[in-house]
Scaffold this motif. Structure first.
Motif, mmCIF file in Angstrom:
data_model
loop_
_atom_site.group_PDB
_atom_site.id
_atom_site.type_symbol
_atom_site.label_atom_id
_atom_site.label_comp_id
_atom_site.label_asym_id
_atom_site.label_seq_id
_atom_site.Cartn_x
_atom_site.Cartn_y
_atom_site.Cartn_z
ATOM 1 N N ASN A 325 0.814 -1.208 0.000
ATOM 2 C CA ASN A 325 0.000 0.000 0.000
ATOM 3 C C ASN A 325 0.852 1.264 0.000
ATOM 4 O O ASN A 325 1.688 1.466 0.877
ATOM 5 C CB ASN A 325 -0.927 0.019 1.224
ATOM 6 C CG ASN A 325 -1.935 -1.111 1.208
ATOM 7 O OD1 ASN A 325 -2.309 -1.574 0.130
ATOM 8 N ND2 ASN A 325 -2.382 -1.555 2.364
ATOM 9 N N GLY A 326 0.611 2.127 -0.994
ATOM 10 C CA GLY A 326 1.303 3.415 -1.047
ATOM 11 C C GLY A 326 2.629 3.404 -1.771
ATOM 12 O O GLY A 326 3.225 4.461 -1.987
ATOM 13 N N ASP A 327 3.125 2.227 -2.170
ATOM 14 C CA ASP A 327 4.454 2.153 -2.797
ATOM 15 C C ASP A 327 4.430 2.437 -4.297
ATOM 16 O O ASP A 327 5.471 2.778 -4.871
ATOM 17 C CB ASP A 327 5.088 0.778 -2.561
ATOM 18 C CG ASP A 327 5.673 0.637 -1.167
ATOM 19 O OD1 ASP A 327 5.752 1.662 -0.463
ATOM 20 O OD2 ASP A 327 6.037 -0.483 -0.786
ATOM 21 N N ILE A 328 3.268 2.265 -4.930
ATOM 22 C CA ILE A 328 3.236 2.410 -6.393
ATOM 23 C C ILE A 328 3.656 3.802 -6.849
ATOM 24 O O ILE A 328 4.481 3.922 -7.768
ATOM 25 C CB ILE A 328 1.857 2.008 -6.946
ATOM 26 C CG1 ILE A 328 1.711 0.485 -6.900
ATOM 27 C CG2 ILE A 328 1.660 2.507 -8.379
ATOM 28 C CD1 ILE A 328 0.406 -0.047 -7.450
ATOM 29 N N PRO A 329 3.150 4.911 -6.266
ATOM 30 C CA PRO A 329 3.622 6.230 -6.715
ATOM 31 C C PRO A 329 5.130 6.403 -6.568
ATOM 32 O O PRO A 329 5.776 7.026 -7.423
ATOM 33 C CB PRO A 329 2.847 7.207 -5.806
ATOM 34 C CG PRO A 329 1.615 6.469 -5.438
ATOM 35 C CD PRO A 329 2.049 5.040 -5.288
ATOM 36 N N LEU A 330 5.710 5.864 -5.492
ATOM 37 C CA LEU A 330 7.151 5.962 -5.298
ATOM 38 C C LEU A 330 7.901 5.194 -6.389
ATOM 39 O O LEU A 330 8.892 5.675 -6.940
ATOM 40 C CB LEU A 330 7.540 5.411 -3.928
ATOM 41 C CG LEU A 330 7.048 6.169 -2.703
ATOM 42 C CD1 LEU A 330 7.361 5.375 -1.442
ATOM 43 C CD2 LEU A 330 7.683 7.543 -2.626
ATOM 44 N N LEU A 331 7.424 3.997 -6.685
ATOM 45 C CA LEU A 331 8.063 3.189 -7.719
ATOM 46 C C LEU A 331 7.915 3.843 -9.093
ATOM 47 O O LEU A 331 8.858 3.843 -9.887
ATOM 48 C CB LEU A 331 7.447 1.788 -7.733
ATOM 49 C CG LEU A 331 7.821 0.900 -6.543
ATOM 50 C CD1 LEU A 331 6.852 -0.275 -6.424
ATOM 51 C CD2 LEU A 331 9.254 0.384 -6.683
ATOM 52 N N VAL A 332 6.721 4.402 -9.361
ATOM 53 C CA VAL A 332 6.505 5.087 -10.634
ATOM 54 C C VAL A 332 7.501 6.228 -10.790
ATOM 55 O O VAL A 332 8.140 6.404 -11.831
ATOM 56 C CB VAL A 332 5.053 5.596 -10.733
ATOM 57 C CG1 VAL A 332 4.897 6.556 -11.911
ATOM 58 C CG2 VAL A 332 4.091 4.421 -10.889
ATOM 59 N N SER A 333 7.632 7.044 -9.749
ATOM 60 C CA SER A 333 8.576 8.161 -9.780
ATOM 61 C C SER A 333 9.996 7.672 -10.016
ATOM 62 O O SER A 333 10.737 8.233 -10.834
ATOM 63 C CB SER A 333 8.494 8.933 -8.462
ATOM 64 O OG SER A 333 9.479 9.935 -8.399
ATOM 65 N N HIS A 334 10.378 6.609 -9.312
ATOM 66 C CA HIS A 334 11.725 6.042 -9.437
ATOM 67 C C HIS A 334 11.982 5.541 -10.860
ATOM 68 O O HIS A 334 13.026 5.838 -11.459
ATOM 69 C CB HIS A 334 11.861 4.895 -8.431
ATOM 70 C CG HIS A 334 13.152 4.153 -8.495
ATOM 71 N ND1 HIS A 334 14.338 4.653 -7.993
ATOM 72 C CD2 HIS A 334 13.455 2.936 -9.021
ATOM 73 C CE1 HIS A 334 15.305 3.778 -8.191
ATOM 74 N NE2 HIS A 334 14.799 2.730 -8.815
ATOM 75 N N PHE A 335 11.019 4.811 -11.416
ATOM 76 C CA PHE A 335 11.201 4.254 -12.756
ATOM 77 C C PHE A 335 11.167 5.336 -13.830
ATOM 78 O O PHE A 335 11.864 5.215 -14.857
ATOM 79 C CB PHE A 335 10.137 3.195 -13.029
ATOM 80 C CG PHE A 335 10.281 1.959 -12.175
ATOM 81 C CD1 PHE A 335 11.530 1.484 -11.815
ATOM 82 C CD2 PHE A 335 9.159 1.272 -11.717
ATOM 83 C CE1 PHE A 335 11.680 0.354 -11.023
ATOM 84 C CE2 PHE A 335 9.289 0.143 -10.929
ATOM 85 C CZ PHE A 335 10.542 -0.322 -10.579
ATOM 86 N N ILE A 336 10.362 6.373 -13.629
ATOM 87 C CA ILE A 336 10.336 7.477 -14.591
ATOM 88 C C ILE A 336 11.697 8.158 -14.649
ATOM 89 O O ILE A 336 12.232 8.440 -15.725
ATOM 90 C CB ILE A 336 9.233 8.503 -14.234
ATOM 91 C CG1 ILE A 336 7.852 7.925 -14.519
ATOM 92 C CG2 ILE A 336 9.416 9.794 -15.045
ATOM 93 C CD1 ILE A 336 6.714 8.822 -14.080
ATOM 94 N N LYS A 337 12.262 8.418 -13.480
ATOM 95 C CA LYS A 337 13.565 9.092 -13.426
ATOM 96 C C LYS A 337 14.618 8.276 -14.176
ATOM 97 O O LYS A 337 15.380 8.823 -14.992
ATOM 98 C CB LYS A 337 13.988 9.310 -11.976
ATOM 99 C CG LYS A 337 15.338 10.000 -11.827
ATOM 100 C CD LYS A 337 15.708 10.157 -10.362
ATOM 101 C CE LYS A 337 17.040 10.886 -10.213
ATOM 102 N NZ LYS A 337 18.154 10.198 -10.898
ATOM 103 N N HIS A 338 14.657 6.973 -13.902
ATOM 104 C CA HIS A 338 15.673 6.144 -14.546
ATOM 105 C C HIS A 338 15.412 5.995 -16.044
ATOM 106 O O HIS A 338 16.349 5.979 -16.844
ATOM 107 C CB HIS A 338 15.730 4.768 -13.872
ATOM 108 C CG HIS A 338 16.466 4.790 -12.567
ATOM 109 N ND1 HIS A 338 17.829 4.640 -12.478
ATOM 110 C CD2 HIS A 338 16.037 4.986 -11.293
ATOM 111 C CE1 HIS A 338 18.210 4.717 -11.213
ATOM 112 N NE2 HIS A 338 17.141 4.930 -10.476
ATOM 113 N N ALA A 339 14.141 5.894 -16.422
ATOM 114 C CA ALA A 339 13.819 5.787 -17.846
ATOM 115 C C ALA A 339 14.175 7.073 -18.581
ATOM 116 O O ALA A 339 14.656 7.038 -19.717
ATOM 117 C CB ALA A 339 12.336 5.464 -18.025
ATOM 118 N N CYS A 340 13.938 8.217 -17.936
ATOM 119 C CA CYS A 340 14.318 9.497 -18.553
ATOM 120 C C CYS A 340 15.826 9.566 -18.772
ATOM 121 O O CYS A 340 16.301 10.041 -19.814
ATOM 122 C CB CYS A 340 13.847 10.663 -17.680
ATOM 123 S SG CYS A 340 12.077 10.972 -17.744
#
Length: 462
Positions: A325-340
């Motif tokens: 619970n609550g981890d998906i936004p953090l993971l999304v942010s993390h993966f976006i940064k690395h993908a960028c």
């Protein structure tokens, strides 16, 4: 106003207290939490210590320090994308409003402002608040959201972090279980990096990807001539990982013969290269992982019971993403940064529909599937904001299925309208402003209809 349990956190940058007092009049104490700064010099310091959903910036603060004020707005906008900036201008400070909007502010309003206008402005800002983060000025963020290479601050992940620390303090075998894509290899790597063996190699062996007749050679090595094609001596993973760690992924797929060899290694700390009668000492630690239920495999006779108990000395169960619970936004942010970084893209935010869609999807492939979906979204993006159209069809279609309703023969128009309101409120998490927007009706009209159907107590006010 917001469908989370936490109040909206607000930093009020104003020389006086009238604006903050009006916020307290409009919103209940459990809806907002207001902090104050009356000097430009201390605003950035405040963001280094705390997170804020909104920053209320009074035009009076820029009267004699316009350049400094714009620098602060630009910095907060760039480094704290989850903070929406609202400007409140007096008639004498309107020239600053356009400059402030260019610097990254979300909206401005002139003072005085009515309570109703203030409420609508805040609701709009929160609804449009980008989910991309975290606050890059917040010094403690990494400590709260990351552990080694893992991202998450849910209670189940905090438990996992504690178990990793416990495992790293010992040399006993560890068995990591969990669904595919939950990050079992990251856990093994973290245990190794935190242990006294960190300076030695950590070698992963993905057993399921190897032909069964090559598993023994991969683990224990072979001598020249041991089999066709073995032209020279080869050291296996246990020799290569001297003083380090061997990570055996998908341990449940090894055959019975290899189970015997692995059991011998765990019992005696010795092994033999294929084609040799000489024993080699093993000083590498064993960490194994499985996505199968080894207890069931033992009961069915597919996995040796004695080997199972040798491996299952300390168990770490990796939670599926749906339980974090609550981890998906953090993971999304993390993966976006690395993908960028990987694909040279510039993504500054994500739409609210995007994060709602991502959170509604069950993610059967867990974190690995989420990572791949975010990479695809970043690659396909043609603007600097990610939207649902950038997600794989299976993810975006899931949101469509969740939003449908069934109209049964014999239902009255009033019953259809009530069901439509209930389903839309479920879809928006009880956010009335968003619900009225989707239904295409005025917010006040929605409130009246909810009162008529007795729904006022079921859903929180927007």
């Amino acid at each position: 106003m917001d469908n989370s349990d936490d109040p909206i956190s607000i930093l009020c940058v104003d020389k006086g207290k009238l604006l903050a007092a009006q916020f307290k009049e409009v919103f209940d104490e459990d809806q907002v939490s207001i902090a104050f700064e009356r000097s430009l010099e201390t605003v950035v310091d405040r963001f280094e210590k705390e997170r804020f959903d909104l920053m209320l910036f009074s035009g009076s603060m820029a009267r004699n320090q316009q350049s400094d004020a714009l620098d602060i707005l630009e910095l907060i906008s760039a480094k704290c994308p989850q903070t929406q900036i609202l400007l409140f201008m007096t008639p004498g400070s309107l020239k600053f409003a356009n400059l402030g909007l260019r610097a990254g502010a979300y909206h401005y309003s002139t003072l005085p402002i009515s309570n109703e206008e203030l409420k609508l402005l805040v609701e709009s800002a929160i609804q449009a608040k980008p989910q991309l983060g975290p606050n890059m000025l917040f010094k403690a963020e990494a400590e709260k959201t990351t552990f080694e290479s893992m991202v998450g601050r849910s209670s189940v992940m905090q438990k996992t972090y504690r178990q990793i620390r416990q495992a790293a303090a010992t040399d006993i075998p560890v068995l990591i279980s969990g669904e595919t894509g939950t990050g079992k290899e990251l856990v093994a790597q973290a245990i190794h990096e935190l242990s006294a063996r960190a300076q030695a190699p950590c070698i992963p062996v993905h057993i399921a990807s190897l032909p069964q007749d090559l598993v023994a050679s991969e683990l224990f090595g072979h001598v020249a001539g041991a089999f066709t094609g073995a032209s020279k001596l080869r050291k296996g993973c246990f020799e290569q990982a001297e003083d380090g760690t061997v990570f055996l992924d998908e341990i449940g797929t090894i055959d019975q013969k290899m189970q015997v060899s692995l059991l011998r290694l765990l019992e005696t700390n010795k092994f033999s290269r294929i084609g040799s009668q000489d024993s080699q000492n093993n000083n590498a630690r064993v960490i194994a992982a499985t996505n199968a239920n080894l207890e069931d495999e033992v009961r069915m006779g597919n996995f040796r019971e004695d080997l199972y108990y040798r491996l299952d000395v300390l168990r770490i169960e990796m939670p599926p993403l749906r339980d974090r619970n609550g981890d998906i936004p953090l993971l999304v942010s993390h993966f976006i940064k690395h993908a960028c970084d990987d694909f040279k893209k510039n993504i500054r935010g994500i739409s609210s529909d995007f994060i709602n869609c991502v959170e509604a999807y069950p993610w059967p492939g867990n974190v690995r599937e989420l990572k791949n979906a975010i990479q695809r979204a970043v690659i396909s993006a043609t603007e600097d904001v990610l939207r649902t159209g950038n997600l794989p069809d299976r993810v975006s279609r899931n949101q469509d299925r969740e939003a449908r309703m069934t109209i049964r023969v014999g239902m009255t128009l009033a019953q259809v309208e009530k069901e439509l309101i209930i389903r839309t409120l479920d879809y928006t998490g009880g956010n009335r402003s968003r619900t009225s927007e989707i239904l295409g009706i005025a917010r006040r009209s929605l409130y009246n209809k909810m009162d008529r159907y007795g729904l006022s107590m079921k859903f929180p006010k927007a």
